[in-house]
Scaffold this active site. Sequence first.
Site, PDB file in Angstrom:
ATOM      1  N   ASP A 181       0.821  -1.184  -0.008  1.00  0.00           N
ATOM      2  CA  ASP A 181      -0.086  -0.028   0.012  1.00  0.00           C
ATOM      3  C   ASP A 181       0.887   1.243   0.105  1.00  0.00           C
ATOM      4  O   ASP A 181       1.432   1.576   1.050  1.00  0.00           O
ATOM      5  CB  ASP A 181      -0.938  -0.053   1.240  1.00  0.00           C
ATOM      6  CG  ASP A 181      -1.851   1.212   1.119  1.00  0.00           C
ATOM      7  OD1 ASP A 181      -1.864   1.944   0.108  1.00  0.00           O
ATOM      8  OD2 ASP A 181      -2.777   1.076   2.115  1.00  0.00           O
ATOM      9  N   ASP A 378      -1.282   5.516  -6.819  1.00  0.00           N
ATOM     10  CA  ASP A 378      -1.638   4.292  -5.636  1.00  0.00           C
ATOM     11  C   ASP A 378      -1.744   2.985  -6.261  1.00  0.00           C
ATOM     12  O   ASP A 378      -2.308   2.531  -7.270  1.00  0.00           O
ATOM     13  CB  ASP A 378      -2.963   4.974  -5.174  1.00  0.00           C
ATOM     14  CG  ASP A 378      -3.468   4.466  -4.033  1.00  0.00           C
ATOM     15  OD1 ASP A 378      -2.551   4.141  -3.204  1.00  0.00           O
ATOM     16  OD2 ASP A 378      -4.611   3.764  -3.703  1.00  0.00           O
TER      17      ASP A 378
END
Length: 500
Positions: A181, A378
């Site tokens: 992440d 992301d």
Amino acid sequence: MSSLFYIIIITIIFSTLNFVHSRTLTETTSTTTLDVTASLQKTQSVFSSYNPKAKPQAFNQQKQKQTQSQTLSSLTLELHTRTSILSRPTHTHTHSHTDYKSLTIARLERDSARLKSLTTRLHLALTGILQSDLEPSGGRGQEQQQDLQGPIISGTSQGSGEYFCRVAIGRPPTPAYMVLDTGSDVNWLQCAPCADCYQQADPIFEPASSASYSPLSCETKQCKSLDVSECRNGTCLYEVAYGDGSYTVGEFVTETLTLGSASVNNVAIGCGHNNEGLFIGAAGLLGLGGGKLSLPSQLNATSFSYCLVDRDSDSASTLEFNSPLPPNAVTAPLHRNPKLDTFYYVGVSGLSVGGESLRIPESAFEVDSGGNGGIIIDSGTAVSRLQTGTYNSLRDAFVKGTRRLGLASTNGVALFDTCYDLSSKTSVEVPTVAFHFPNGKVLALAAKNVLIPVDSTGTFCLAFAPTSSAFSIIGNVQQQQTRVAFDLANSLIGFSSTKC
């Protein structure tokens, strides 16, 4: 007077030529080919390759004894199939769906929750609200500059749309799948005893079995770097709430983390005894954001990179630290938001569709003085989100291009409003979508990163969506089969097309 007239005419001609050049790419980049048959076959293989008797992959002890200096050939050593990381059917949500469309809908729902989480994180930073308002009701190691790496696996087989990294925690090392992440800083994993733990593929980590497990005191810099912490009997407690209802609460400790053949001591990590959310299958999360507690920061990494396999793939690739930018990388400026150091902002100057630049002001991609705007990259968001006006421009140009190419449109699906019926096609040409960066650099997306299947019968949709959030996002669908390198030392981000 006559000379002045000719000067004016020549100036107009050159200005027109420059305008045309700035608005149009070369003809060879106007379309790209989508292999419809191959894409649909992958949607079917998600279900056909499942083996309920398969076990999670063991962490190879022999590989840990290799030298810490990684060679290029070592990148291909740890490849995984989907069946190799499953222990039983209840450890995956993939096969709770009877068809690919229901799986797609579930993925998009998780993706919307992810967007909400990121948006909430930035909103809190911009407004100065403490993250503790999201409470649920219920020392840095001095590591040598060396190449560290671990395998990355598509989260499809883990019941999530995210990507997972295979690592080991503690001494002796306990293998675990961790969510990768870039939108988070705090590393954490589920720990026994569990007050509330979700289901994961591997056994829950037992702190009592690790010789390197060490709780952090409340006065340590790691504890003080947490957004939300509490002190109990001199021990630092952490909490991370993600804004979508997901959270983890427990002790903040240091542990040994093994990536590939290299072991890293004293990594600050959360040992969660109370965890809930969209992490099904994974043992926890590796935070790759830009904050002080992220894994790159704790490793003192000058760079890191990853290559994301296709979301329906049963293979793996790598996460690497302190490796150089590939020589063929398309580079862009890497910016930070002064209001929040977690996110990685990409210096985008424009977008083009079908070889023609969209009339979007460059300011649409920039972070303003208040911390709003900009476009982040992301790993956890699947579908790229663009500010509504920017998205409308891209969609309209794409629709115009597909009409010229004769693609048959069909009804939208979930958050996708631009879809096509390609059931009678084996391959099609689609308008090329490209990101433009300063200094003339261009990242042209492959067709499969633009049009994705949403069922197994031939419905494909434009994999972009509008957002009213304070920022735009380049999601992992657009990053697949591309090595994305974060050159932290030189504030650059690089994109290299590869098969991972």
